[in-house]
Design a protein around this motif. Structure first.
Motif, PDB file in Angstrom:
ATOM      1  N   CYS A 102       0.959  -1.260   0.005  1.00 27.87           N
ATOM      2  CA  CYS A 102       0.101   0.025  -0.051  1.00 27.87           C
ATOM      3  C   CYS A 102       0.777   1.197  -0.056  1.00 27.87           C
ATOM      4  O   CYS A 102       2.206   1.234   0.726  1.00 27.87           O
ATOM      5  CB  CYS A 102      -1.085  -0.091   1.176  1.00 27.87           C
TER       6      CYS A 102
ATOM      7  N   HIS B 110      -3.354   6.106   0.054  1.00 27.22           N
ATOM      8  CA  HIS B 110      -4.069   4.934  -0.183  1.00 27.22           C
ATOM      9  C   HIS B 110      -4.633   4.219   0.812  1.00 27.22           C
ATOM     10  O   HIS B 110      -3.990   4.383   1.879  1.00 27.22           O
ATOM     11  CB  HIS B 110      -3.150   4.098  -1.130  1.00 27.22           C
TER      12      HIS B 110
ATOM     13  N   CYS C  72      -5.716   0.558   1.916  1.00 29.57           N
ATOM     14  CA  CYS C  72      -5.839  -0.707   1.510  1.00 29.57           C
ATOM     15  C   CYS C  72      -6.365  -1.654   2.573  1.00 29.57           C
ATOM     16  O   CYS C  72      -6.564  -1.459   3.801  1.00 29.57           O
ATOM     17  CB  CYS C  72      -4.211  -1.033   1.217  1.00 29.57           C
TER      18      CYS C  72
ATOM     19  N   LYS D 229      -3.318   2.376   6.294  1.00 28.03           N
ATOM     20  CA  LYS D 229      -2.865   3.455   5.439  1.00 28.03           C
ATOM     21  C   LYS D 229      -1.594   3.748   6.230  1.00 28.03           C
ATOM     22  O   LYS D 229      -1.409   3.956   7.150  1.00 28.03           O
ATOM     23  CB  LYS D 229      -4.000   4.668   5.748  1.00 28.03           C
TER      24      LYS D 229
ATOM     25  N   SER E 108       4.783  -0.639   2.272  1.00 32.52           N
ATOM     26  CA  SER E 108       4.766   0.781   1.457  1.00 32.52           C
ATOM     27  C   SER E 108       5.974   0.806   0.574  1.00 32.52           C
ATOM     28  O   SER E 108       7.202   1.244   1.445  1.00 32.52           O
ATOM     29  CB  SER E 108       4.619   2.050   2.455  1.00 32.52           C
TER      30      SER E 108
ATOM     31  N   GLU F  23       6.046   4.190  -6.834  1.00 31.23           N
ATOM     32  CA  GLU F  23       4.740   3.628  -7.201  1.00 31.23           C
ATOM     33  C   GLU F  23       4.981   2.189  -7.943  1.00 31.23           C
ATOM     34  O   GLU F  23       6.037   2.007  -8.678  1.00 31.23           O
ATOM     35  CB  GLU F  23       4.108   4.462  -8.119  1.00 31.23           C
TER      36      GLU F  23
ATOM     37  N   TYR G  31       0.539  -2.308  -6.988  1.00 29.35           N
ATOM     38  CA  TYR G  31       0.040  -2.608  -5.710  1.00 29.35           C
ATOM     39  C   TYR G  31      -0.749  -4.111  -5.621  1.00 29.35           C
ATOM     40  O   TYR G  31      -1.453  -4.572  -6.362  1.00 29.35           O
ATOM     41  CB  TYR G  31      -0.869  -1.432  -5.196  1.00 29.35           C
TER      42      TYR G  31
ATOM     43  N   ASN H 175      -2.774  -4.311  -3.188  1.00 34.93           N
ATOM     44  CA  ASN H 175      -3.501  -3.238  -1.941  1.00 34.93           C
ATOM     45  C   ASN H 175      -5.018  -3.879  -1.488  1.00 34.93           C
ATOM     46  O   ASN H 175      -5.678  -3.157  -0.848  1.00 34.93           O
ATOM     47  CB  ASN H 175      -3.569  -1.777  -2.367  1.00 34.93           C
TER      48      ASN H 175
END
Length: 285
Positions: A60, A64, A66, A109, A134, A138, A141, A143
């Motif tokens: 995550c 975001h 998740c 989060k 985390s 990027e 994911y 998530n």
């Protein structure tokens, strides 16, 4: 499994299925055959892990939310995170459309990129160990994760198979019970020895076979050995079988003057019930 996804799902990126149920059943069957099992991935990125076979990872990013989905009807009792400052945890819930049961969603989060920790979720059914990641940048994911439960599924299959076998055995015993009018059975037998769990309820014959009706308590005790005694009181081999819906009858496929039911105790003692035919033949024989 009650959960169904309206998307195509696949295991290990290969075989596609129209529903999660189909994918789960395929993986569990493979697990039984090869001892290997894999997570299942849906087109929306949901990863469904086989519980107890992998360390699940929830990946995550900052900004975001998740989710970890618990089993429908499962309740979160407590949890423990390795990092409680940089990872926030919330709860949400929904209703499973198939079963109508509540689904608990545990929401996480992260506050920074490039961090990871772990969480243990304690429910009323099991304990989950999950890795929380985390990433620095990027990435793809994972998530949203859930679980399927291969041990539980196999247990249900085994219970269903055992119930089916028991039902088949009961039908076979019932079918094996001779069809005869009770008023044409000679119930003239004397029964000696035993107690409420071992003494037959009654003994009769139809001119060909002897029926020994046992008490219901016999299901909680050992099944006896049936022996027929000759004129000198010596035991003889005899064919006998259980019959009736609950196996409550022993059927001996010959007439006898005397027989015994024998139970061997763990201390070496033998419990004996003696059955004696009073020899009052019926007029229709």
């Amino acid at each position: 499994m009650a959960l169904m996804l309206p998307l195509s799902v696949h295991a290990a990126g290969k075989k596609e299925f129209k529903s999660l149920d189909d994918a789960v059943m395929d993986q569990v069957r493979q697990w039984q055959q090869t001892n290997t099992i894999k997570p299942i991935v849906s087109d929306d990125g949901t990863v469904i892990y086989p519980f107890g076979q992998y360390l699940p990872t929830l990946t995550c990013g900052v900004m975001h939310a998740c989710a970890v989905d618990l089993e429908p009807g499962e309740t979160l009792i407590d949890s423990s995170r390795g990092d409680t400052k940089l990872w926030q945890q919330f709860m949400a819930s929904s209703i499973d459309a198939s079963s109508g049961k509540k689904i608990s969603h545990v929401i996480f989060k992260p506050q920074l990129n490039g961090i990871e920790t772990n969480v243990m979720l304690f429910t009323d059914r099991r304990t989950y160990h999950i890795k929380l990641v985390s990433p620095v940048a990027e990435t793809d994911y994972m998530n949203h994760i859930g679980f399927y439960y291969p041990d539980q599924i196999v247990q249900h299959w085994n219970e269903a198979a055992e119930a089916g076998q028991a039902a088949d055995a009961a039908r076979a015993r019932k079918a094996d019970l001779p069809s005869v009018s009770l008023d044409k059975v000679d119930w003239g037998y004397t029964i000696r020895g035993g107690d409420a769990s071992t003494r037959p309820v009654r003994v009769g014959n139809d001119g060909t076979r002897v029926w020994i009706q046992m008490p219901k308590l016999m299901d909680k005790t050992e099944v006896p050995t049936v022996v027929v005694l000759d004129a000198d009181g010596k035991p003889q081999d005899v064919d006998s079988r259980r019959a009736g819906h609950d196996g409550e009858f022993f059927i001996v496929d010959k007439l006898f003057q005397r027989a015994q039911l024998l139970w061997g105790g763990s201390d070496g003692a033998v419990t004996t019930v003696t059955i004696i035919w009073d020899k009052q033949k019926k007029w229709y024989w």
